[in-house]
Write an enzyme that holds these catalytic residues in place. Structure first.
Site, PDB file in Angstrom:
ATOM      1  N   LYS A   2     -90.824  75.252   5.331  1.00 19.16           N
ATOM      2  CA  LYS A   2     -89.943  74.312   4.642  1.00 19.16           C
ATOM      3  C   LYS A   2     -89.095  73.563   5.664  1.00 19.16           C
ATOM      4  O   LYS A   2     -88.605  74.149   6.628  1.00 19.16           O
ATOM      5  CB  LYS A   2     -89.027  75.050   3.662  1.00 19.16           C
ATOM      6  CG  LYS A   2     -88.045  74.132   2.928  1.00 19.16           C
ATOM      7  CD  LYS A   2     -87.061  74.919   2.091  1.00 19.16           C
ATOM      8  CE  LYS A   2     -87.737  75.547   0.903  1.00 19.16           C
ATOM      9  NZ  LYS A   2     -86.764  76.211   0.003  1.00 19.16           N
ATOM     10  N   ASP A   8     -88.355  89.997   5.658  1.00 21.34           N
ATOM     11  CA  ASP A   8     -87.058  89.465   5.235  1.00 21.34           C
ATOM     12  C   ASP A   8     -85.981  90.481   5.593  1.00 21.34           C
ATOM     13  O   ASP A   8     -86.262  91.681   5.701  1.00 21.34           O
ATOM     14  CB  ASP A   8     -87.040  89.187   3.722  1.00 21.34           C
ATOM     15  CG  ASP A   8     -85.974  88.170   3.335  1.00 21.34           C
ATOM     16  OD1 ASP A   8     -86.333  87.047   2.956  1.00 21.34           O
ATOM     17  OD2 ASP A   8     -84.762  88.493   3.426  1.00 21.34           O
ATOM     18  N   TRP A  28     -93.773  83.479  -2.876  1.00 22.99           N
ATOM     19  CA  TRP A  28     -94.884  83.087  -2.008  1.00 22.99           C
ATOM     20  C   TRP A  28     -95.764  84.291  -1.691  1.00 22.99           C
ATOM     21  O   TRP A  28     -96.982  84.155  -1.578  1.00 22.99           O
ATOM     22  CB  TRP A  28     -94.353  82.433  -0.735  1.00 22.99           C
ATOM     23  CG  TRP A  28     -94.055  80.966  -0.929  1.00 22.99           C
ATOM     24  CD1 TRP A  28     -93.722  80.355  -2.101  1.00 22.99           C
ATOM     25  CD2 TRP A  28     -94.094  79.936   0.058  1.00 22.99           C
ATOM     26  NE1 TRP A  28     -93.529  79.013  -1.909  1.00 22.99           N
ATOM     27  CE2 TRP A  28     -93.752  78.724  -0.591  1.00 22.99           C
ATOM     28  CE3 TRP A  28     -94.356  79.925   1.423  1.00 22.99           C
ATOM     29  CZ2 TRP A  28     -93.682  77.506   0.078  1.00 22.99           C
ATOM     30  CZ3 TRP A  28     -94.283  78.710   2.109  1.00 22.99           C
ATOM     31  CH2 TRP A  28     -93.959  77.512   1.446  1.00 22.99           C
TER      32      TRP A  28
END
EC number: 2.1.1.205
Length: 304
Positions: free
Chosen positions: A161, A80, A50
C-alpha cells in the site's frame, strides 16, 4: 446506507475480516500475482483479511486437491506486532518488520527457501495531513523492504500500500532499484476520495553485489545530485521537464465491488435487514489497555 458501509457489509457477508480483501482480489485479477506462488509472506497482517485471501486462493484449493501431498501445500507466513485469530494454513509470527531477525524466522519456516510473493497492506494511523501521512507510509514501505530484500527470491513480486503525493516519484524510483516493473494500481474497491493506491512490483532483481545491510545507504542516494549510477533515478528524473512518469492503473473488473457505490440490501426471511457482527473482532486491540485504565479509574464497564 452509505456506500463505504455497504462495501464493508459485503465483506461481512462473504466472511472477510475487512473489506480490504477485495483490494487484493482485484489486484490479482489484473496482475495474476498468485500464479506459480508456493511461499508467501503477509506483512502487517492483522486483522488478517489479506491472509484470508491468500489462504482461500492458495492453501485451501491445494488442500482440497486429492493429488496434493503435505509437502506440496503452499506456505503462508503472516507477520504483525499484534496477534490475530487463526486462519487455515497461515503461520503467524509476532515480529517487527524492520528487524532482520524477523526475516530469519520466515526463512526458517520456509526450510531455507525464499518467498515467491510478499504483500503488505500496513498503514499508520492517518492524521489527515496528506504530506505527513504520505511520508510516514513511505517509510513503512521502505521498512517492509528490509524483509523483502532478505526473504524474496529473484524474480518474485512485492505488493504494498502507498499514499500518493508529491514524493510519489521518489518512492517509485526507490522501488525501481529492485524491481524492473513497478506499477501503481488503484483497485475499484479503494475509495476514489482516498490517496491510497498499491505498488505492484514485479521481477525482483537487486543490484549486482547488493547487500541487504546496505539498503538504507542505497535508498538515500535516490534523488540526490550524485544519483545512483546508471539506474536513471537521479534528481533530474524526479522533477522539472525530465520528471519520471509513473505507470498508474485502475484495476478491478467493472462488475467488481466498488467502495463508492451503494448495493441493495439482501432480503431476510422476515423482510428486514439485520446488521452483521464483525467476522472476527480483534483479539488484542491496541486500545485495550486504555479501556482497562478507564475501568480502573471510573469503575465503569468496558463498553461505556
Amino acid at each position: 446506507m452509505g456506500s463505504f458501509r455497504r462495501t464493508r457489509g459485503k465483506a461481512k457477508e462473504e466472511g472477510w475480516r475487512a473489506r480490504s480483501a477485495f483490494k487484493l482480489l482485484q489486484i490479482d485479477e489484473e496482475f495474476d500475482i498468485f500464479q506459480g506462488v508456493k511461499r508467501v509472506v503477509d506483512l502487517c497482517a492483522a486483522p488478517g483479511s489479506w491472509s484470508q485471501v491468500l489462504s482461500r486462493k492458495l492453501y485451501v484449493p491445494a488442500k482440497l486437491n486429492p493429488k496434493s501431498r503435505d509437502g506440496d501445500l503452499p506456505l503462508i507466513v503472516a507477520i504483525d506486532l499484534q496477534p490475530m485469530a487463526p486462519i487455515d494454513g497461515v503461520i503467524q509470527v509476532q515480529g517487527d518488520i524492520t528487524n532482520a531477525r524477523t526475516a530469519e524466522v520466515v526463512i526458517k519456516h520456509f526450510d531455507g527457501c525464499k518467498a515467491d510473493l510478499v504483500v503488505c497492506d500496513g498503514a499508520p494511523d492517518v492524521t489527515g495531513l496528506h504530506d505527513m501521512d504520505e511520508f510516514v507510509q513511505s517509510q513503512l514501505i521502505l521498512a517492509a523492504l528490509t524483509i523483502v530484500t532478505h526473504v524474496l527470491r529473484v524474480g518474485g513480486k512485492f505488493i504494498a500500500k502507498i499514499f500518493r503525493g508529491k514524493d510519489t516519484s521518489l518512492l517509485y524510483c526507490q522501488l525501481k532499484l529492485f524491481f524492473p516493473r513497478v506499477t501503481f494500481a488503484k483497485p475499484k474497491s479503494s475509495r476514489n476520495s482516498s490517496i491510497e493506491a498499491f505498488a505492484v512490483c514485479e521481477d525482483y532483481s537487486p543490484p549486482e553485489g547488493f547487500n541487504p545491510k546496505d539498503l538504507y545507504h542505497l535508498l538515500e542516494k535516490v534523488g540526490s545530485p550524485s544519483g545512483t549510477g546508471n539506474l536513471d533515478c537521479s534528481s533530474a528524473w524526479l522533477e522539472g521537464p525530465n520528471k519520471v512518469y509513473i505507470p498508474f492503473l485502475a484495476c478491478g473488473d467493472l462488475s467488481g465491488y466498488d467502495s463508492d457505490r451503494s448495493y441493495p440490501l439482501p432480503k431476510q426471511a422476515n423482510g428486514s435487514y439485520r446488521s452483521l457482527d464483525p467476522v472476527q473482532p480483534p483479539i488484542a486491540p491496541p486500545y485495550k489497555t486504555a479501556l482497562e485504565m478507564k475501568k480502573a479509574s471510573t469503575g465503569l464497564p468496558l463498553d461505556q
